[in-house]
Design a protein around this motif. Structure first.
Motif, mmCIF file in Angstrom:
data_model
loop_
_atom_site.group_PDB
_atom_site.id
_atom_site.type_symbol
_atom_site.label_atom_id
_atom_site.label_comp_id
_atom_site.label_asym_id
_atom_site.label_seq_id
_atom_site.Cartn_x
_atom_site.Cartn_y
_atom_site.Cartn_z
ATOM 1 N N ALA A 131 0.855 -1.199 0.000
ATOM 2 C CA ALA A 131 0.000 0.000 0.000
ATOM 3 C C ALA A 131 0.879 1.233 0.000
ATOM 4 O O ALA A 131 2.069 1.161 0.306
ATOM 5 C CB ALA A 131 -0.890 -0.026 1.241
ATOM 6 N N ALA A 132 0.273 2.347 -0.365
ATOM 7 C CA ALA A 132 1.004 3.623 -0.343
ATOM 8 C C ALA A 132 0.025 4.717 0.034
ATOM 9 O O ALA A 132 -1.196 4.540 -0.085
ATOM 10 C CB ALA A 132 1.613 3.894 -1.716
ATOM 11 N N GLY A 133 0.564 5.834 0.479
ATOM 12 C CA GLY A 133 -0.308 6.956 0.828
ATOM 13 C C GLY A 133 -0.608 7.788 -0.407
ATOM 14 O O GLY A 133 0.225 7.903 -1.303
ATOM 15 N N SER A 134 -1.820 8.331 -0.471
ATOM 16 C CA SER A 134 -2.149 9.256 -1.565
ATOM 17 C C SER A 134 -2.946 10.398 -0.953
ATOM 18 O O SER A 134 -3.343 10.343 0.212
ATOM 19 C CB SER A 134 -2.983 8.542 -2.633
ATOM 20 N N ALA A 135 -3.187 11.410 -1.762
ATOM 21 C CA ALA A 135 -3.936 12.565 -1.248
ATOM 22 C C ALA A 135 -5.351 12.159 -0.849
ATOM 23 O O ALA A 135 -6.003 12.845 -0.053
ATOM 24 C CB ALA A 135 -3.967 13.651 -2.315
ATOM 25 N N VAL A 160 -5.452 5.662 1.579
ATOM 26 C CA VAL A 160 -4.435 4.622 1.421
ATOM 27 C C VAL A 160 -4.720 3.840 0.141
ATOM 28 O O VAL A 160 -5.791 3.247 -0.027
ATOM 29 C CB VAL A 160 -4.419 3.679 2.646
ATOM 30 N N LEU A 161 -3.737 3.887 -0.743
ATOM 31 C CA LEU A 161 -3.871 3.260 -2.058
ATOM 32 C C LEU A 161 -3.408 1.813 -1.984
ATOM 33 O O LEU A 161 -2.276 1.530 -1.575
ATOM 34 C CB LEU A 161 -3.013 4.055 -3.036
ATOM 35 N N LEU A 162 -4.299 0.877 -2.352
ATOM 36 C CA LEU A 162 -3.938 -0.546 -2.327
ATOM 37 C C LEU A 162 -3.412 -0.973 -3.694
ATOM 38 O O LEU A 162 -3.636 -0.292 -4.709
ATOM 39 C CB LEU A 162 -5.153 -1.397 -1.945
ATOM 40 N N ALA A 163 -2.762 -2.147 -3.723
ATOM 41 C CA ALA A 163 -2.139 -2.608 -4.966
ATOM 42 C C ALA A 163 -3.168 -2.847 -6.066
ATOM 43 O O ALA A 163 -2.859 -2.730 -7.257
ATOM 44 C CB ALA A 163 -1.347 -3.894 -4.697
ATOM 45 N N ASP A 164 -4.428 -3.176 -5.691
ATOM 46 C CA ASP A 164 -5.450 -3.436 -6.714
ATOM 47 C C ASP A 164 -6.122 -2.146 -7.198
ATOM 48 O O ASP A 164 -7.113 -2.180 -7.923
ATOM 49 C CB ASP A 164 -6.496 -4.434 -6.193
ATOM 50 N N GLY A 165 -5.605 -1.014 -6.764
ATOM 51 C CA GLY A 165 -6.105 0.262 -7.258
ATOM 52 C C GLY A 165 -7.169 0.892 -6.370
ATOM 53 O O GLY A 165 -7.513 2.066 -6.540
ATOM 54 N N ARG A 166 -7.681 0.139 -5.396
ATOM 55 C CA ARG A 166 -8.684 0.719 -4.502
ATOM 56 C C ARG A 166 -8.021 1.739 -3.571
ATOM 57 O O ARG A 166 -6.842 1.598 -3.223
ATOM 58 C CB ARG A 166 -9.344 -0.362 -3.643
ATOM 59 N N VAL A 167 -8.794 2.708 -3.162
ATOM 60 C CA VAL A 167 -8.281 3.691 -2.204
ATOM 61 C C VAL A 167 -9.144 3.608 -0.944
ATOM 62 O O VAL A 167 -10.371 3.712 -1.014
ATOM 63 C CB VAL A 167 -8.352 5.129 -2.793
ATOM 64 N N LEU A 168 -8.491 3.378 0.183
ATOM 65 C CA LEU A 168 -9.233 3.359 1.450
ATOM 66 C C LEU A 168 -9.288 4.785 1.981
ATOM 67 O O LEU A 168 -8.256 5.369 2.315
ATOM 68 C CB LEU A 168 -8.530 2.473 2.484
#
Ligand SMILES: Cc1cc2nc3c(=O)[nH]c(=O)nc-3n(C[C@H](O)[C@H](O)[C@H](O)COP(=O)(O)OP(=O)(O)OC[C@H]3O[C@@H](n4cnc5c(N)ncnc54)[C@H](O)[C@@H]3O)c2cc1C
Length: 390
Positions: free
Chosen positions: A226-230, A233-241
């Motif tokens: 996962a990575a942080g986005s504006a 939290v961006l997951l590897a499958d493209g979903r954003v939590l």
């Protein structure tokens, strides 16, 4: 037994402790019982108190008040016959034998021991900005947590995401969810593991027990990078939590300032030590806890090993001041971990053996309180002697 550190008995020698984490607490205890002649001890600590990490999830869950989880350092340092410097170290020159403080002071040493723990590696989550709260430094995390609770109380449907599903992240997620429930806060906690999944290194039975407790608590788990986005939290499958707050428990890395120290470091920047916890490049430097690495043995970076190695470190530092040889720290093959599950319930893991229940929590509670109480009993209103720079 190892070669002794050459001891010059003709003058007062200065032993400097940098950082006062789990390992140095134990080492200082050794000095409380035995004062080496001809040695002057100085302890540099960023803060005058340390939080005992094992009890922090219990504090978040509401089982302890904050003062029960912290150890006041002045009394511990005083009991060891040492002088206290409450300041942050910003560098070490292992060839010139000095430590520099962020306020510009410089402290020379004859023997140095480093126990500054690790920093949270949150480089992938910077885009979250103020929503990111790293679990390290632990003190800043503890101070910030009441603010998270206040924001959760003030916002319906608060979303907390914990990234990092090692023991610390998993316990924190369950503790936070318990705290929200207990305070009747409408909040959702999600846990994001790395590609290695939840609790890497733990036995599959422990993992199954933990997963069922996470499920019962209503915590959704996501495996994978996962990575942080504006936006969250961006997951590897493209979903954003979507997240109102992200706790980063993404593992510890060594402080960056060590790269200029001249000490031999491993690929992750940790101080490489031998089996006696002595630097392989500078025999007058010792280290224990998360900041060091042992190439000779597989040893997890955990509070358990920091405490056990710290005990040996204390005897080794006493030994070298007396011109004697240090001894090795032999990590046990299996380590006992007691994972709290939010409520007064815990899961025990010891190699392939596991157990769970309220009794496990009482067991953990007893061990943790005993550890902290041992240092709190040293409490003395008189502060440790301030370092006068001589
Ligand atoms: C929430 C949480 C729960 C955990 N639970 C467990 C558990 O149940 N069991 C377990 O085995 N492990 C647990 N861990 C891991 C454990 O906390 C660490 O492995 C352990 O703290 C490492 O101890 P240490 O001796 O290396 O240093 P630390 O205990 O991390 O202490 C380092 C100290 O150095 C000080 N310091 C840092 N930089 C400087 C500087 N530049 N100058 C001066 N002082 C400095 C800091 O203020 C701190 O007091 C947990 C971790 C977390 C975050």
């Amino acid at each position: 037994m190892e070669r002794g550190y050459p001891c010059d008995n003709r003058r007062m020698r200065r032993l400097v402790f940098v950082g006062c984490g789990h390992a140095h607490l134990m080492a200082l205890r050794a000095f409380a019982g035995a004062r080496p002649r001809g040695a002057r001890l100085v302890v540099i600590s960023a803060k005058p108190l340390v939080y005992y990490s094992g009890m922090v999830p219990g504090w978040i869950a509401g089982h302890y008040v904050r003062s029960q989880c912290c150890i006041e350092l002045p009394a511990v340092i005083r009991a060891a016959g040492a002088e206290a410097v409450f300041a942050e170290a910003g560098g070490v020159d292992a060839n010139a034998r000095w430590v520099c403080l962020r306020d510009g002071r410089r402290i020379d040493y004859d023997v140095l021991s480093i126990n500054v723990g690790g920093e949270t590696d949150n480089s992938c989550f910077q885009d979250l900005g103020s929503r990111l709260l790293p679990v390290r430094p632990l003190q800043q995390f503890v101070e910030a947590w009441p603010g998270v609770m206040a924001r959760a109380r003030g916002k319906g449907g608060f979303r907390l995401v914990v990234v990092g599903a090692g023991a610390a992240g998993t316990e924190l997620a369950m503790a936070a969810q318990h705290a929200f429930r207990a305070a009747a806060i409408a909040a959702q906690t999600e846990l994001v593991a790395s590609e290695q999944g939840c609790l890497p290194g733990f036995d599959a039975t422990v993992l199954a027990l933990v997963r069922s407790r996470l499920l019962a608590a209503g915590i959704v788990c996501h495996d994978g990078p996962a990575a942080g986005s504006a936006h969250g939290v961006l997951l590897a499958d493209g979903r954003v939590l979507a997240a109102d707050q992200v706790l980063a428990a993404t593992g510890a890395r060594a402080p960056r300032w060590l790269t200029l120290s001249g000490l031999a470091l491993d690929a992750e920047g940790r101080i490489v030590v031998d089996r006696c916890h002595r630097s392989i490049s500078h025999p007058d430097v010792f280290s224990a806890g998360d900041v060091c690495s042992r190439p000779d043995v597989a040893m997890a970076h955990s509070g358990v090993h920091a405490v056990r190695a710290g005990k040996v470190l204390g005897s080794n530092l006493l030994a070298v001041l007396r011109g004697k040889a240090p001894a090795r720290y032999r990590p046990r093959r299996r380590t006992l971990y007691l994972l709290s599950c939010g409520d007064r319930y815990a899961i025990a893991s010891w190699g392939r053996w596991s157990a769970q229940g309220k009794w496990v929590w009482r067991w953990k509670d007893w061990i943790d309180r005993r550890f902290v109480d041992g240092f709190q009993r040293l409490a003395d209103p008189a502060l440790a002697a301030p370092y006068d720079g001589r």
